[in-house]
Scaffold this motif. Structure first.
Motif, short mmCIF file in Angstrom:
data_model
loop_
_atom_site.label_atom_id
_atom_site.label_comp_id
_atom_site.label_asym_id
_atom_site.label_seq_id
_atom_site.Cartn_x
_atom_site.Cartn_y
_atom_site.Cartn_z
N HIS A 301 -2.70 -3.44 2.30
CA HIS A 301 -1.58 -3.19 1.21
C HIS A 301 -1.65 -1.80 0.85
O HIS A 301 -2.20 -1.47 -0.21
CB HIS A 301 -1.50 -4.20 0.11
CG HIS A 301 -1.25 -5.58 0.50
ND1 HIS A 301 0.11 -6.10 0.33
CD2 HIS A 301 -2.05 -6.74 1.02
CE1 HIS A 301 0.06 -7.36 0.53
NE2 HIS A 301 -1.06 -7.57 1.12
N ASP A 302 -1.02 -0.92 1.89
CA ASP A 302 -0.91 0.67 1.55
C ASP A 302 0.10 1.12 1.22
O ASP A 302 0.52 2.30 1.49
CB ASP A 302 -1.75 0.91 2.71
CG ASP A 302 -1.02 0.83 4.21
OD1 ASP A 302 -0.01 0.08 3.93
OD2 ASP A 302 -1.48 1.39 5.08
N ASP A 303 1.03 0.41 0.93
CA ASP A 303 2.56 0.92 0.72
C ASP A 303 3.04 0.83 -0.82
O ASP A 303 3.83 -0.05 -1.04
CB ASP A 303 3.34 0.01 1.59
CG ASP A 303 4.77 0.66 1.88
OD1 ASP A 303 5.33 1.51 0.87
OD2 ASP A 303 5.48 0.50 2.77
N VAL A 329 -3.67 -4.27 10.06
CA VAL A 329 -2.29 -3.95 9.76
C VAL A 329 -1.87 -2.97 8.50
O VAL A 329 -2.08 -3.73 7.39
CB VAL A 329 -1.46 -5.32 9.46
CG1 VAL A 329 0.23 -5.28 9.22
CG2 VAL A 329 -1.56 -6.15 10.80
N SER A 330 -1.24 -1.81 8.79
CA SER A 330 -0.86 -1.07 7.83
C SER A 330 0.78 -1.40 7.33
O SER A 330 1.34 -1.14 8.20
CB SER A 330 -1.11 0.43 8.06
OG SER A 330 -0.19 1.24 7.21
N ILE A 331 1.04 -1.77 6.07
CA ILE A 331 2.19 -2.23 5.72
C ILE A 331 2.93 -0.99 5.97
O ILE A 331 4.24 -0.93 6.37
CB ILE A 331 2.11 -2.76 4.25
CG1 ILE A 331 1.61 -4.26 4.37
CG2 ILE A 331 3.69 -2.91 3.94
CD1 ILE A 331 1.74 -5.03 3.21
N LYS A 332 2.53 0.15 5.45
CA LYS A 332 3.33 1.49 5.54
C LYS A 332 3.85 1.59 6.85
O LYS A 332 4.79 2.08 7.09
CB LYS A 332 2.32 2.49 4.81
CG LYS A 332 2.94 3.87 4.71
CD LYS A 332 2.12 4.75 3.85
CE LYS A 332 2.55 6.02 3.54
NZ LYS A 332 1.88 6.88 2.78
N ASP A 333 2.75 1.58 7.89
CA ASP A 333 3.01 2.41 9.18
C ASP A 333 3.33 1.34 10.31
O ASP A 333 4.27 1.56 10.96
CB ASP A 333 1.61 3.01 9.61
CG ASP A 333 1.28 4.18 8.72
OD1 ASP A 333 2.20 4.73 8.31
OD2 ASP A 333 0.05 4.19 8.97
#
Lengths: 341, 341
Positions: A301-303, A329-333
């Motif tokens: 959760h990086d967004d 999984v990068s939420i942002k990317d």
């Protein structure tokens, strides 16, 4: 079973409720992405950005479904297990905690004396310090008060009523609409490729079963969660099961592999969890013990702009992912769209 | 959970081993019925005699699968649960008890000192009086000795080895060949009509899962049984689940509805059990609580010539069947053939 059978982090998310401006931005973002989703695509993972994460998933599925390949896995053994809170739907705030508060408010209308219970008063005030100080017993008190002492059928009705109307405190949409679109696509994609998809969550098993078919296409028998002891009784000549305030399984951390084994007798070849408490490390490790090729996803959760940004104080889950070569999984990317609609 | 968590009746069947002449007759009967089964038939229940019992089954299935009928049940809700011992396979002797004895013999080769344990010595001698006197603790001792303290994968291997070679002490065929042909036909018939078939037995969950697919076409995730607590560990960097000597669920009597609810979140519309201990009364009562039309079968072991004849001292199951209008299956009158081959 784990000692920390109801984790204090159940409660921490309430603190996020104060972060108003970020949530307003998310709401706008939701509207825009909803409009974008009208455009149809043949891509089974159309809400996933092109890149290494999406490729890992596509390549893994191609590999295990190609007959004759040494990596082929028979359909019966294609089990995929998904954590729920923070992996399939938004966990800010934890949905089941919203239900606890909602139930307490309803119960107080009928039994005002419940306010005299310190744990109830603290919950209603959002006094997290009380629960941090009093620990599991206090948390268990409000959970059992709202989840036990009724039949399974009665509880199912209460949960169904809740889900019909309960809205996200900041987004203003139904809580059932805060599921992640990319993960719903992933569930469908796996099923289309012969996988049997399961939820494996620390959340209450009956609570999740009330909506799992509708929002994820996962039937109740494929939901694994924390469970209380059920007592069989005959009431007015009819068999009922009563939910007792006694814990049978706590389906988090080390409890997840045990829950998967109890419910399926298999080791999944695909598992997805998320960063927050280290709650999915054991499940992903267990998945990786499969004799077949396997894939582990860890949602980060990086967004902060479109959803939330939160990490673990000790970075345990991300460290484990690096050590074991799990796919982060990068939420942002990685996600072009966050919420389903 | 029930107090009598390992039922003394687990052991009683050993006494039947003395009934030599009857068993010889059964063996002859098996051979004859095997020859008859070569004749193919379009009848999905060809090993069931024409009559009321067979008609009840056929009419029920027709009723719940006819779209547009008020009795129609959507496929997702067509759950059928079957007891195992005495309902799907022969319980004279109880197969899992044969496994316990087999394991004890193997273990004693490696650890002769185990003979010094009174419970082990009694089991090996077939001294039932000892277990009747000492009760659950003594029974639990030999069960845990042979079922716990190893990983699930290790246990699965031991069970698989056992099933490959273990023979019925009197019939001389593999234990896996003492399944009931009429019930196998019934399982297939229900599945062909959109039912999801489950085992729901007091037997050990991992033990049954080792053969359920092969002998009944039931995958491990559709097996509900008594389960011990599993402990997650990492051994040499690999995740394993260790079977501990701690009971999680005892899936008999009142434990059966609770087990079905835990594993499926549904109420079955079809359930089958048998007469011996009253172990299936709660499951059949629970099935009948379905809001849909439902059917309950109770297998009565009344065929001393071709199989066994045994009843309950208090006639509880048959009385319940009469009271609740369940369908009693008479092995003598309803089955043209007993064992599958």
């Amino acid at each position: 079973m784990s000692q920390d059978f109801i984790d204090p982090v159940f409660w921490q998310p309430l603190m996020y409720l104060k972060v108003g401006p970020i949530l307003a931005a998310v709401a706008v973002s939701c509207t825009l992405t909803f409009m974008a989703s009208v455009v149809q695509s043949a891509d089974p993972l159309s809400s996933w950005n092109e890149g290494q994460t999406k490729q890992s998933i596509l390549q893994f599925v191609a590999k295990v479904t190609t007959e004759g390949s040494p990596d082929f896995v028979p359909p019966a053994e294609r089990l995929a297990t998904f954590d729920n809170d923070g992996t399939l739907w938004c966990e800010q705030p934890v949905v089941q905690f919203v239900f606890v508060l909602d139930r307490l408010k309803h119960m107080i209308d009928q039994q005002p004396e419940l306010r005299d219970k310190p744990a109830v008063a603290a919950a209603l005030k959002g006094d997290m310090a009380y629960f941090e100080q009093e620990g599991e017993q206090a948390i268990a008190e409000v959970v059992y008060l709202t989840h036990a002492g009724m039949t399974v059928a009665e509880f199912d009705e209460l949960a169904a009523e809740f889900f019909k109307t309960a809205k996200h405190p900041k987004y203003g949409v139904l809580l059932t609409e805060t599921t992640y679109q990319p993960m719903r696509e992933l569930l469908s994609y796996l099923r289309e490729n012969g996988f049997k998809t399961y939820i494996c969550s620390g959340g209450g098993i009956e609570f999740m079963r009330g909506v799992s078919q509708e929002i994820y296409g996962i039937p109740p028998e494929q939901v694994i969660g924390s469970a209380g002891v059920l007592e069989f009784r005959e009431q007015n000549g009819k068999a009922v099961l009563v939910k007792t305030p006694k814990l049978l399984t706590f389906n988090d951390k080390q409890g997840k592999p045990a829950g998967i084994a109890l419910h399926t007798g298999r080791v999944p070849i695909f598992a997805a969890g998320n960063v927050r408490t280290g709650g999915d490390i054991a499940m992903l490790t267990y998945c990786q013990s499969s004799p077949h090729p396997s894939l582990q996803l860890l949602v980060n959760h990086d967004d902060a702009e479109r959803e939330f940004a939160y990490a673990e104080s000790d970075n345990r889950s991300l460290n484990a992912a690096r050590e074991h070569n799990w796919t982060v999984v990068s939420i942002k990317d990685d996600w072009t769209q966050i919420f389903a609609k």
